[in-house]
Scaffold this active site. Structure first.
Site, PDB file in Angstrom:
ATOM      1  N   PHE A  19     -41.081  -2.843 134.631  1.00  0.00           N
ATOM      2  CA  PHE A  19     -41.722  -3.271 135.875  1.00  0.00           C
ATOM      3  C   PHE A  19     -43.187  -2.873 135.849  1.00  0.00           C
ATOM      4  O   PHE A  19     -43.514  -1.702 135.652  1.00  0.00           O
ATOM      5  CB  PHE A  19     -41.040  -2.654 137.100  1.00  0.00           C
ATOM      6  N   ASP A  45     -47.861   2.542 131.154  1.00  0.00           N
ATOM      7  CA  ASP A  45     -47.817   2.352 132.605  1.00  0.00           C
ATOM      8  C   ASP A  45     -47.187   3.604 133.210  1.00  0.00           C
ATOM      9  O   ASP A  45     -45.967   3.777 133.187  1.00  0.00           O
ATOM     10  CB  ASP A  45     -46.998   1.102 132.941  1.00  0.00           C
ATOM     11  N   LYS A  96     -49.144   5.210 142.591  1.00  0.00           N
ATOM     12  CA  LYS A  96     -48.170   5.902 143.454  1.00  0.00           C
ATOM     13  C   LYS A  96     -48.582   7.304 143.906  1.00  0.00           C
ATOM     14  O   LYS A  96     -49.233   7.442 144.930  1.00  0.00           O
ATOM     15  CB  LYS A  96     -46.792   5.877 142.780  1.00  0.00           C
TER      16      LYS A  96
END
Ligand code: PLP
Length: 405
Positions: A141, A226, A255
């Site tokens: 993702f 990532d 995040k």
């Protein structure tokens, strides 16, 4: 008038918001540390952390202070002018990582969009315009813009939007032979999450990441990590690459970086950064002073031995609770992940029911996440108190018992 005065309830969501989410029935209105309260005053223990975002819990006093004082000073300049909070945060990131250059964006998606564009641009300007192949992984993702969702490894998220960006290939995660089979001189980048988060909380093996590094070096391709979810202390290291001892060429994070304020970053080397020039890429808000002031305060707290060093003791406490629940209820086939990114895979007889467990947990007063249909995910604050872990896991145990019967 009537509309303005009507109460805001969960039904309002269905009236005014696009139907892309299925939020819980209750509406949180207040948070403090690892506790959250809803409109009715019900209290919840928060192990979801806004999906691995509120790494210092809700309304941490240092973050509130940073937000307030920057809020009374300077909110926004755009990138026509630079600003002190962004430059300070940039210095901190450079001092603590492999990076020599950073650029700020606003979300994980945008950081990845930037990283993938940079990798393509670097290869096309330094090597060949035909060096554009991106190797990525099944179930990965990387965000929801059309480029990032196409690099992500779940076709159901990128289907239906017309022709997809070309020259992206997906192979199984943790399978070095599969990468070798598709790696060639036309490959510009290998993009990987050191720990697949959304894909089921699956950590890369050290051999896999080391192998990717070697393959990238051999084929003059860039290794892109990532770390939108795994970065900023989540694994007990500032970034997961430091735990693995495998250094990428480009790293993205978001995040936990802003602790709840939207901000993201791309880290890279001077040599790679220099492929870009004025005008190659940009963002109106990226590196906004408010975001960078909050992220700077979060960074100063997270990047300390007290916080990073406390992550694994907290993990052990969670894992012990999960093992006890499993002993009693026979519900998990695997407990995995790293640090405070914890996955608990459901046994075959409960496969597909992760959302049911999530809703049952909320009903018992604990917010948890799923990662796909078969895995429960916990991404709490890095400074969650032992008492909150114990109370929240007691509530989770009650929820599991309700479902298992
Ligand atoms: C959440 C996530 C993203 C997307 O971040 P957004 O801020 O939602 O755009 C990208 N990559 C990984 C690994 C993520 O966990």
């Amino acid at each position: 008038m009537a509309t303005e005065q009507a109460a805001i309830t969960r039904a309002t969501f269905d009236e005014v918001i696009l139907p892309i989410y299925a939020p819980a029935e209750f509406i949180p209105v207040k948070g403090k540390g690892s506790r959250v309260w809803d409109q009715q005053g019900n209290e919840y223990v928060d192990f979801a952390g806004g999906i691995a975002v509120t790494a210092l819990g809700h309304c941490h006093p240092a973050l509130v202070d940073a937000l307030k004082s920057q809020g009374e000073t300077l909110w926004h300049t755009s990138n026509v002018f630079t600003n002190e909070p962004a430059l300070k945060l940039g210095r901190k990131l450079v001092a603590s990582t492999f990076a020599e250059r950073v650029v700020f964006m606003n979300s994980g998606t945008e950081a990845n969009e930037t990283a993938f564009k940079l990798a393509r641009y670097y290869a096309s300007t330094r090597h060949s315009p035909y060096k554009s192949k991106i190797i990525a992984f099944n179930n990965a993702f990387h965000g929801r813009s059309f480029f990032t969702v196409s690099v992500g490894g779940q076709a159901k998220y990128s289907d239906g939007f017309g022709p997809k960006p070309a020259d992206i290939i997906h192979v199984p995660f943790n399978d070095l032979h599969a990468v070798k089979a598709v790696m060639d001189s036309h490959t510009c980048a290998v993009v990987v999450e050191p720990i697949q988060g959304e894909g089921g909380v699956l950590a890369a093996t050290p051999e896999f990441l080391k192998g990717l590094r070697e393959l990238c070096d051999e084929h003059q391709a860039l290794l892109v990590f990532d770390e939108v979810q795994s970065g900023m202390g989540r694994t007990g290291s500032l970034f997961a690459y430091q735990h693995y001892g495998v250094t990428p060429d480009i790293l993205t994070s978001a995040k936990a970086l802003g602790g709840g304020f939207p901000v993201s970053v791309v880290l890279t080397t001077e040599e790679i950064a220099s492929a870009f020039h004025v005008g190659s890429h940009g963002s109106t808000y990226g590196g906004n002073p408010l975001a960078c002031a909050v992220a700077g305060a979060a960074f100063d707290i997270i990047n300390t031995p007290e916080v990073l060093g406390g992550v694994n003791a907290r993990r052990e406490r969670f894992v012990k609770h999960l093992q006890n629940i499993d002993t009693e209820c026979d519900v998990f086939s695997d407990v995995r992940g790293m640090g405070l990114l914890i996955g608990a895979e459901l046994k075959p007889q409960y496969k597909g029911r992760a959302r049911d467990f999530l809703h049952a947990a909320a009903h018992e007063g604990v917010m948890v996440l799923n990662a796909g249909p078969d895995v429960m995910r916990f991404a709490p604050s890095l400074v969650v108190e032992d008492a909150d872990i114990d109370e929240g896991m007691a509530r989770f145990a009650a929820a599991v018992k309700k479902i298992v019967g």
